[in-house]
Design a protein around this motif. Structure first.
Motif, short mmCIF file in Angstrom:
data_model
loop_
_atom_site.label_atom_id
_atom_site.label_comp_id
_atom_site.label_asym_id
_atom_site.label_seq_id
_atom_site.Cartn_x
_atom_site.Cartn_y
_atom_site.Cartn_z
N SER B 174 0.83 -1.21 0.00
CA SER B 174 0.00 0.00 0.00
C SER B 174 0.86 1.26 0.00
CB SER B 174 -0.92 0.01 1.23
OG SER B 174 -1.78 -1.08 1.19
N ILE B 178 -0.32 3.62 -2.85
CA ILE B 178 -1.29 4.65 -2.44
C ILE B 178 -0.53 5.83 -1.83
CG2 ILE B 178 -3.24 5.14 -0.90
CD1 ILE B 178 -3.88 2.10 -1.02
N PRO B 179 -0.70 7.01 -2.41
CA PRO B 179 0.03 8.16 -1.86
C PRO B 179 -0.40 8.46 -0.43
CG PRO B 179 -1.54 8.85 -3.54
CD PRO B 179 -1.52 7.35 -3.57
N GLN B 180 0.55 8.84 0.39
CA GLN B 180 0.30 9.24 1.79
C GLN B 180 -0.37 8.12 2.60
OE1 GLN B 180 1.33 12.05 3.04
NE2 GLN B 180 1.90 13.14 1.18
N PHE B 181 -0.07 6.88 2.27
CA PHE B 181 -0.74 5.78 2.96
C PHE B 181 -0.42 5.78 4.46
CE2 PHE B 181 -0.76 1.40 4.58
CZ PHE B 181 -2.07 1.06 4.35
N PRO B 183 0.87 8.18 6.62
CA PRO B 183 0.29 9.30 7.38
C PRO B 183 -1.24 9.25 7.40
CG PRO B 183 1.93 10.10 5.82
CD PRO B 183 1.75 8.66 5.53
N GLY B 184 -1.83 8.83 6.28
CA GLY B 184 -3.30 8.76 6.21
C GLY B 184 -3.87 7.76 7.20
N VAL B 185 -3.29 6.56 7.22
CA VAL B 185 -3.77 5.53 8.14
C VAL B 185 -3.58 5.98 9.58
CG1 VAL B 185 -3.30 3.19 8.99
CG2 VAL B 185 -3.44 3.62 6.54
N ARG B 187 -3.40 9.03 10.78
CA ARG B 187 -4.33 10.11 11.13
C ARG B 187 -5.74 9.55 11.36
NH1 ARG B 187 -5.53 15.58 9.70
NH2 ARG B 187 -3.34 16.04 10.09
N LEU B 188 -6.18 8.68 10.46
CA LEU B 188 -7.55 8.15 10.60
C LEU B 188 -7.66 7.24 11.82
CD1 LEU B 188 -8.57 7.48 6.89
CD2 LEU B 188 -9.21 9.38 8.34
N ASN B 189 -6.61 6.49 12.10
CA ASN B 189 -6.63 5.66 13.31
C ASN B 189 -6.77 6.53 14.55
OD1 ASN B 189 -6.62 2.85 12.98
ND2 ASN B 189 -4.50 2.87 12.28
N ILE B 191 -8.08 9.50 14.73
CA ILE B 191 -9.44 10.08 14.77
C ILE B 191 -10.44 9.04 15.27
CG2 ILE B 191 -11.33 10.96 13.33
CD1 ILE B 191 -9.16 12.26 11.54
N LEU B 192 -10.34 7.83 14.74
CA LEU B 192 -11.29 6.78 15.12
C LEU B 192 -11.10 6.36 16.58
CD1 LEU B 192 -11.23 4.69 11.83
CD2 LEU B 192 -13.20 5.91 12.77
#
Lengths: 492, 310
Positions: B174, B178-181, B183-185, B187-189, B191-192
């Motif tokens: 990934s 997938i770009p920014q995978f 940092p994206g994961v 950040r979302l983790n 938040i969740l």
């Protein structure tokens, strides 16, 4: 306030897990199914049906055995009502029997799905209009999984028997299997009796073709659920849970796109697996989706999305209301009523009502142009533009569908369209994920659309099929969801 | 065809497994560490923990300081697979050290609040793939698998590198596609997790998991019992954090009841924010200060022992 239903044991009980243990994406289900298919192969037709009935009750009871009572009530009443309707020479008496079935089924649905919603909403209305504080009578009961699906399925049976479109079943166990057939019990497709019942009553044959098509449906369904829907759910849930200062408007738009693919992958996935495993048992269920995001208008969309529900609403609600007979305004009225109730079918919440309302408005607004859109042969560019435009209109609906409240939906709508055009790194991450995980599936759909055959992959040479399945297997193993989520439509 | 694809993927995963990342390299070295402990100079000290100790202890410095303080040689081994906790360490120790009859004299276990309770969120694939043997796989699946699905995943992961290391493969593929995978994961983790978090009623160190009153420490007790049954003296040391924190009294009671030692001097050495590399793990200066502190504490403890364990 404890209700009699709570006392009877239907109350919310935190000790009972709310996860559906035999979901198609669980290992437990496949162990269960392996046992079912082995027994199925060993038994004669009558034995197969009895075994499938027991398996279906085990399947549902694994979630919560108490709610088997509701399925049993629906089954017994509708079986006997259909018998009475058939035997009745007087249409008025037949109509009364049919009304009994409708009242019972909608009564169960109303109590278990909508009672608390309406009493709480009424109490809020009293408070806002007259400042009158009241403690609403709520039943505080669990929503039985799949109640909307099997209720609509049994309703269609008694109505079809009344209309003379189908014959009443003579065997209670066979009819019980029609109501509870486990592949489609909790999330559809909502099968009509004239399609499914004969397949249950008559002996079935399975062939290599059934196996090949079933395999394709199961693999594509698992891919859509695990690779697409569950990974999109992670992105969508995160963005919907974020506060205003954590994400920008474009991130939120990506979150809505992610939900569009989540709900499609989730629901298509369930339906495809249901069809696949039913085919392995020689039973053909209806296709519930036909590449819905390639639609260019609302009428086109509803011929492609959740076809079993949209055709049910058409046949048992829209047409009896008058359909498109009676001019533009009456047609719009009928469309609005149908879609409002369709929205409410999805869930007891105002966001679903708004979603239904929105779908009704879209249908009415597009209505003058539907014929032109349907009959035109636009260039590829124009087709792409129209498809993308309509996809975005669908996404506005998904925003209403997914939002926790109307206020959240408005906040998203406002930031996306008017107030915040910023993006964080979640935008490339989200769009990249959609492209990487859902993109190949959309390419497959483009190819299927050009072949005009939903199962075209099962007819291509062995090498191509192998490559596609190998790719799907790789993605299924490697791209397991970062957080698991249940099938969305179980809650309906 | 599907089976063939599965076998091919499994072969590739097995070839990649030992060198997937530095953590896998470390895990694959556990048998060697066990051999080294067997022949190591007494007192043999094992540092057992996760990334907190991986980044927080300089084993060479520790060994030098203790040898100097005791005026005799000693041996230090680090067993610090990342993202592990007491629930993992119990099986890890059993698989690599008990089953090879290779025990140190003392084990130092570094932790923060959420590493000790049974409620720690396990990574079942990693646990059964890397920290279980055929001997304890059954009990592990029985005790740690909450659902039949988890047990099935754990069982398959024990035998399949493809399943066991799935998260690492997913991360690798990934990140490349997938770009920014990453940092994206992340950040979302966050938040969740924040959305799911209910405020801890007593302001405990780790609001992300259940409040101390609902924490249990059965696996911690099992770990201590296993160590003591083999003549190993367990020491528990709360790791420094940028914000002060206290050990859950229930954890403290379990450690003491089982006869292990809690070195509850987490305020010493007092660390500043600059001693941490990322707000959680110790950086270079913190590592040196903490290692010196640990060496002095262990030297005192070892000096006070009448006779070292054989």
């Amino acid at each position: 306030m404890s209700s009699s239903l709570e006392i009877l044991g239907f109350g919310v009980d935190s000790s009972i897990p709310r996860v559906f243990p035999l979901a198609f994406n669980s290992y437990l289900f496949w162990i269960f199914f392996a046992a079912v298919i082995v027994l199925y192969r060993l038994l004669p037709h009558r034995g197969q049906n009895r075994m499938l009935l027991v398996a279906s009750y085990v399947f549902y009871g694994a979630w919560d055995a108490r709610f088997l009572i509701l399925i049993a009530i629906s089954t017994l009443i509708d079986f006997h009502v259909a018998q009475r309707v058939t035997k009745s020479r007087d249409r008025a008496i037949a109509k009364r029997w049919c009304a009994l079935s409708i009242t019972t089924n909608l009564g169960i649905l109303g109590i278990f799905k909508y009672f608390d919603f309406f009493t709480a909403s009424f109490a809020r209305l009293l408070k806002s209009l007259f400042s009158y504080e009241t403690d609403p009578v709520t039943l505080n009961i669990i929503l039985p999984v799949g109640i909307s699906f099997y209720t609509f399925q049994t309703l269609s049976y008694t109505i079809d028997v009344y209309r003379g479109h189908t014959k009443a079943a003579t065997s209670l166990p066979d009819f019980a299997l029609y109501v509870a057939f486990f592949p489609q019990l909790v999330a559809g497709p909502i099968e009509r009796s004239h399609r499914l019942l004969p397949q249950i009553i008559n002996p079935r044959r399975t062939s290599r073709d059934h196996f090949a098509k079933g395999l394709y449906l199961v693999i594509s369904g698992l891919f859509a659920k695990i690779v697409i829907a569950d990974n999109m759910a992670f992105i969508c849930n995160g963005i919907f849970a974020a506060s205003d200062d954590q994400v920008g408007g474009i991130d939120r738009l990506v979150g809505v796109y992610a939900f569009a693919f989540q709900i499609y992958g989730d629901f298509y996935g369930y339906s495809a697996i249901a069809r696949g495993i039913a085919l392995w048992m020689g039973i053909e269920l209806m296709a519930n989706f036909r590449m819905p995001y390639f639609a260019r208008s609302p009428a086109d969309f509803w011929k492609r999305w959740h076809i079993s529900l949209s055709s049910w609403l058409r046949d048992y609600l829209y047409i009896p209301l008058g359909g498109n007979r009676g001019g533009h305004w009456k047609t719009c009225r009928n469309l609005m009523i149908t879609m409002l109730l369709g929205g409410l079918w999805h869930g007891a919440g105002w966001t679903f009502v708004l979603w239904g309302l929105y779908q009704g408005i879209l249908l009415c607004a597009y209505r003058p142009f539907e014929g032109r859109i349907r009959d035109s042969q636009p260039s590829i560019v124009r087709r792409l533009v129209e498809t993308f435009l309509f996809f975005n209109l669908v996404c506005i609906g998904w925003l209403l569908f997914r939002a926790e409240s109307a206020a959240q939906a408005w906040n998203f709508f406002n930031t996306i369209l008017f107030s915040d055009f910023s993006a964080t790194f979640l935008t490339p991450y989200g769009l990249g994920s959609i492209l990487y995980l859902a993109g190949p599936f959309l390419l497959l759909e483009i190819w299927l659309a050009r072949r005009n055959d939903l199962l075209a992959l099962t007819t291509v040479p062995w090498g191509w099929r192998s490559a596609a399945y190998a790719y799907a297997l790789f993605m299924l193993v490697v791209h397991q969801p970062l957080r698991t989520s249940e099938f969305i439509y179980f809650q309906f | 065809m599907l089976a063939g694809t599965g076998i091919l993927l499994e072969i590739i995963a097995r070839i990649l497994a030992p060198t997937l990342d530095y953590d896998r390299v470390h895990i694959h070295a556990f048998p060697e560490i066990a051999e080294e402990i067997k022949v190591g100079e007494s007192p043999r000290i094992m540092i057992l923990g996760n990334s907190l100790l991986l980044h927080g202890v300089d084993e060479t410095l520790l060994q030098e300081n203790i040898s100097t303080a005791l005026s005799r040689p000693c041996s230090v081994s680090k067993v610090t697979p990342v993202a592990t906790a007491a629930r993992d360490w119990h099986y890890l120790y059993d698989t690599y050290f008990t089953q090879s009859q290779s025990h140190p004299d003392i084990v130092v276990i570094g932790f923060v609040g959420h590493h000790l309770p049974d409620q720690y969120e396990l990574k079942i694939r990693r646990l059964t793939r890397h920290f279980c043997s055929l001997d304890n796989l059954g009990s592990c699946l029985n005790e740690e698998g909450r659902t039949l699905d988890e047990r099935a995943i754990g069982f398959i992961s024990h035998f399949s590198a493809l399943f066991g290391d799935q998260r690492t493969h997913q991360w690798g593929v990934s990140s490349a596609t997938i770009p920014q995978f990453g940092p994206g994961v992340s950040r979302l983790n966050n938040i969740l997790d924040a959305a799911q978090t209910r405020p801890a009623p007593n302001g405990s160190d780790d609001p992300g998991i259940q409040a101390p009153s609902t924490r249990t420490y059965r696996k911690l007790a099992d770990l201590i019992k296993t160590l003591k049954a083999h003549g190993v003296k367990p020491y528990f040391i709360p790791m420094p954090q940028p914000e002060p924190w206290t050990v859950d009294p229930e954890a403290r009671a379990t450690i003491e009841e089982q006869g292990a030692t809690l070195i509850d001097r987490s305020v010493n050495p007092r660390m500043g924010r600059s001693d941490f590399s990322d707000g959680y793990h110790l950086g270079e200066t913190g590592k040196t200060r903490f290692t010196s502190f640990l060496a002095s504490v262990l030297s005192e403890e070892l000096s006070s022992m009448e006779t070292p364990a054989p």
